[in-house]
Scaffold this motif. Structure first.
Motif, mmCIF file in Angstrom:
data_model
loop_
_atom_site.group_PDB
_atom_site.id
_atom_site.type_symbol
_atom_site.label_atom_id
_atom_site.label_comp_id
_atom_site.label_asym_id
_atom_site.label_seq_id
_atom_site.Cartn_x
_atom_site.Cartn_y
_atom_site.Cartn_z
ATOM 1 N N LYS A 422 26.408 45.405 30.180
ATOM 2 C CA LYS A 422 26.723 46.145 29.188
ATOM 3 C C LYS A 422 27.101 47.441 29.376
ATOM 4 N N ASN A 425 30.752 47.357 30.828
ATOM 5 C CA ASN A 425 31.854 47.013 29.657
ATOM 6 C C ASN A 425 32.046 48.084 29.065
ATOM 7 N N ARG A 429 35.806 49.397 28.333
ATOM 8 C CA ARG A 429 36.329 49.983 27.039
ATOM 9 C C ARG A 429 36.624 51.251 26.791
ATOM 10 N N GLU A 435 37.097 43.786 28.859
ATOM 11 C CA GLU A 435 35.485 43.821 28.955
ATOM 12 C C GLU A 435 35.503 42.372 29.693
ATOM 13 N N GLU A 437 32.929 38.870 30.809
ATOM 14 C CA GLU A 437 31.525 38.040 30.589
ATOM 15 C C GLU A 437 30.950 37.636 31.859
ATOM 16 N N ASP A 443 34.352 43.515 40.394
ATOM 17 C CA ASP A 443 33.579 44.235 39.439
ATOM 18 C C ASP A 443 32.209 44.445 40.111
#
Length: 686
Positions: A422, A425, A429, A435, A437, A443
């Motif tokens: 989170k 992301n 953003r 973003e 999943e 990443d």
């Protein structure tokens, strides 16, 4: 080659071989004595066990007798282990006791002395060195200098003198075949013979043919960060392995094999280099992969680099290319560092905490977290805050650790979220990016950097020296992460021209050097492939990036066909008829896994080829089929690249794949095409 000199050299070899036998016999006798002593102590222990436990033994006095016996037995066993290791080393060395010699006269000496160089030290009973270990300080003269005035550094300082002779030997199974007097240890007959040999399933030691530019890197006495940019076949990984051996020899009192960590690109590659250090007489250091390390740190599922490459190469989606370009950039790291230093801190929302009569004021927490500690990582701020809370309780030291953990948990509860995905992301953003999943290959490093900032990366990957191979596979985020994990010296090795999923330039190396505060060394001479293969491979890139040793071979062949599988079968049959070719390793290197499956479905012969994967050992198979991404770092006598048409190899990524695949070949390279040839195979070198 002078006959009289040859006979004298034969006599010296016989003397050394005889001394090796004596050393082995002496060590074997010592092992036997130790085993008898061990057995005697064990028998005494068994006979007197109850008396010893009660302290009634007449022969020994004191409560520590039990422990003393065990310690004595352990010492004998450790000594035997070392002796067996030495016997094994001497047995191997007897087949080729030494490979070189130089005659050196220091300024203080009237006459020169011969120095024979081998894998390890061989002494006679008078402790006179018959063969010097190649890692000894004085042996640098053999690798570094021409005949004439020179010097070398040792514990006594710099020793100046004169090298009057350099000689190389060809010894097989303890028999002298020939010797060569040379001025430089480069491009000579013995090196050419070594390079002309067939590939093996394991990387081997190269102490007899180490070149000057390689030796400089191997014997560097500092532990500073170093980046080695080396063209394909320049010996980067061999240098790394021999550097480990040199450091373990040079600093044997303070550095052990377990103090060194090798970050390998894959389990397959780790298996490929597995035998080098044992062949050099050293224990293997700890080897792991980035994926394995990330699994322990994250505890979450993610897409590995191998999985990402399979997907990107197969689908060739423009969105994937853009994602890779962004997340592998220095700009992305700069934005992430700004986020970690500033924006992420705003996730902490301090509130007044009340524990009976003790009040932790919200303003006090805010001042400590955002002002007084603003220049340190979040996890350190939490530690300081927790300690300030615990101090207010005035409890005994024995209870502090437990209370500190509780205080830290309560403080982390004050964050809007501590979920790593989170938070990542949120960064994406804020950066105007999409973003995610599922955690992708590019990443992982950014998320681990978030974890390092939030919680610290506590691990069992401690080391005093780290070697990171195939550095072109990593991004600036990875390099920044490595600097966070390991504060010790690091050796980064790779080749920007062998990057697959992105095109890198030499300026990328300069930026990495600034980021890691590393010095940069360049290796532009290739020792792997024949001149014909090396030149052709560079034509694929469209630029001249490497010099090749003058080893001529067969021309690169381009074969047009209507059916790749059938034509490869014919090609294999033709090579099987030649007894020399029959012994060679052959790799069919396809662009994708789907193409491997297609060939194996169409051909019963190709179906028998071992599919090379990153998570499996290379084994002793002489016939393998794989992809460029999985073959990187490994070499084969003959390489066949099928489907080499313009439809299959058309863009920058495809060009990189062709280059990596072609540079795996030592002696012979074939391109097989069932259509118009790829434009990259028609390029001219600039």
């Amino acid at each position: 080659m002078d006959k009289k000199t040859f006979e004298l050299e034969k006599e010296y070899l016989e003397t050394v071989s005889s001394e090796i036998d004596k050393l082995k016999s002496r060590d074997t006798h010592k092992i036997k004595q130790n085993e008898e002593s061990i057995q005697s102590f064990k028998q005494y222990f068994a006979d007197n066990y109850y008396d010893i436990r009660r302290g009634n033994s007449k022969e020994f006095v004191g409560e520590d007798e039990f422990a003393n016996i065990n310690i004595t037995i352990e010492n004998f066993e450790q000594q035997n282990s070392s002796l067996k290791h030495e016997i094994s080393r001497l047995s191997k060395q007897k087949k080729n006791p030494y490979f070189g010699r130089f005659d050196f006269k220091s300024k203080e000496e009237k006459t020169s002395s011969p120095y024979y160089i081998g894998l390890g030290l061989v002494q006679n009973n008078e402790k006179h060195n018959l063969v010097y270990d190649w890692r000894a300080d004085i042996c640098s003269l053999y690798y570094d200098d021409k005949i004439g005035q020179t010097s070398y550094k040792c514990l006594d300082g710099e020793i100046s003198g004169n090298v009057e002779l350099k000689r190389q030997y060809k010894i097989e199974n303890g028999k002298l075949k020939f010797y060569i007097d040379s001025n430089m240890v480069i491009d000579d007959e013995i090196l050419m013979e070594q390079l002309s040999q067939n590939a093996t399933s394991k990387m081997h030691e190269i102490v007899s043919t180490i070149q000057k530019e390689q030796n400089v890197l191997i014997r560097a006495d500092d532990f500073e960060n170093t980046i080695v940019q080396g063209v394909a076949g320049s010996g980067k990984t061999s240098i790394a392995m021999h550097r480990v051996s040199y450091l373990l020899y040079k600093y044997r009192e303070t550095l052990k094999s377990e103090d060194i960590l090798i970050l390998s690109p894959s389990e397959l590659f780790a298996d490929y280099i597995n035998d080098v250090l044992p062949a050099l007489g050293e224990e293997k250091p700890f080897t792991t992969t980035f994926s394995e390390m990330a699994k322990r740190f994250l505890g979450k599922e993610f897409e590995t680099r191998e999985e990402m490459l399979d997907r990107v190469i197969s689908k060739q989606n423009q969105k994937d290319f853009e994602n890779i370009a962004i997340k592998s950039s220095f700009e992305f790291l700069t934005n992430l560092r700004n986020f970690l230093n500033h924006d992420i801190c705003n996730l902490f929302v301090p509130k007044t905490m009340v524990f009976g009569d003790i009040v932790i004021n919200e303003d006090e927490m805010r001042d400590i977290f955002f002002n007084r500690l603003k220049n340190i990582a979040i996890h350190k701020r939490i530690e300081v805050l927790a300690e300030s809370i615990v101090e207010k309780f005035h409890i005994p030291p024995s209870l502090k650790d437990d209370l500190l953990k509780r205080a830290e948990k309560l403080l982390y509860d004050k964050f809007i979220t501590t979920d790593l995905l989170k938070i990542y992301n949120l960064f994406l953003r804020n950066s105007g990016l999409e973003e995610i999943e599922q955690i992708g290959a590019y990443d992982i490093a950014p998320i681990l950097l978030i974890k390092e900032t939030m919680f610290s990366l506590k691990s069992n990957f401690d080391a005093k020296y780290v070697i990171i191979d195939e550095m072109q596979d990593y991004t600036p985020c990875h390099f920044y992460l490595f600097e966070k994990i390991w504060s010790c010296g690091k050796l980064y090795l790779g080749d920007v021209f062998q990057s697959i999923d992105r095109t890198l330039t030499p300026s990328y190396i300069e930026n990495l050097a600034k980021l890691t505060k590393a010095k940069v060394k360049y290796l532009d001479k290739s020792y792997r492939s024949t001149k014909q293969i090396s030149v052709f491979s560079q034509k694929i890139l469209g630029k001249h990036i490497a010099d090749n040793v003058n080893r001529n071979g067969e021309e690169v062949e381009f074969i047009k066909t209507t059916n790749c599988a059938k034509r490869i079968e014919k090609l294999l049959a033709e090579r099987e008829q030649d007894s020399k070719d029959k012994r060679q390793s052959i790799a069919i290197i396809c662009k994708t896994k789907e193409q491997i499956q297609r060939l194996q479905k169409e051909s019963a012969i190709i179906k028998k080829f071992k599919v090379l994967r990153n998570d499996s050992p290379i084994s002793n198979s002489k016939r393998v089929i794989t992809t460029p991404a999985q073959a990187k770092g490994v070499e084969f006598d003959c390489v066949i690249i099928p489907f080499a048409n313009n439809k299959n190899y058309k863009n920058e990524l495809d060009k990189n794949l062709l280059y990596v695949a072609s540079t795996r070949a030592l002696h012979k390279l074939f391109f097989v095409s069932d259509g118009t040839p790829s434009k990259f195979l028609m390029k001219k070198s600039k």
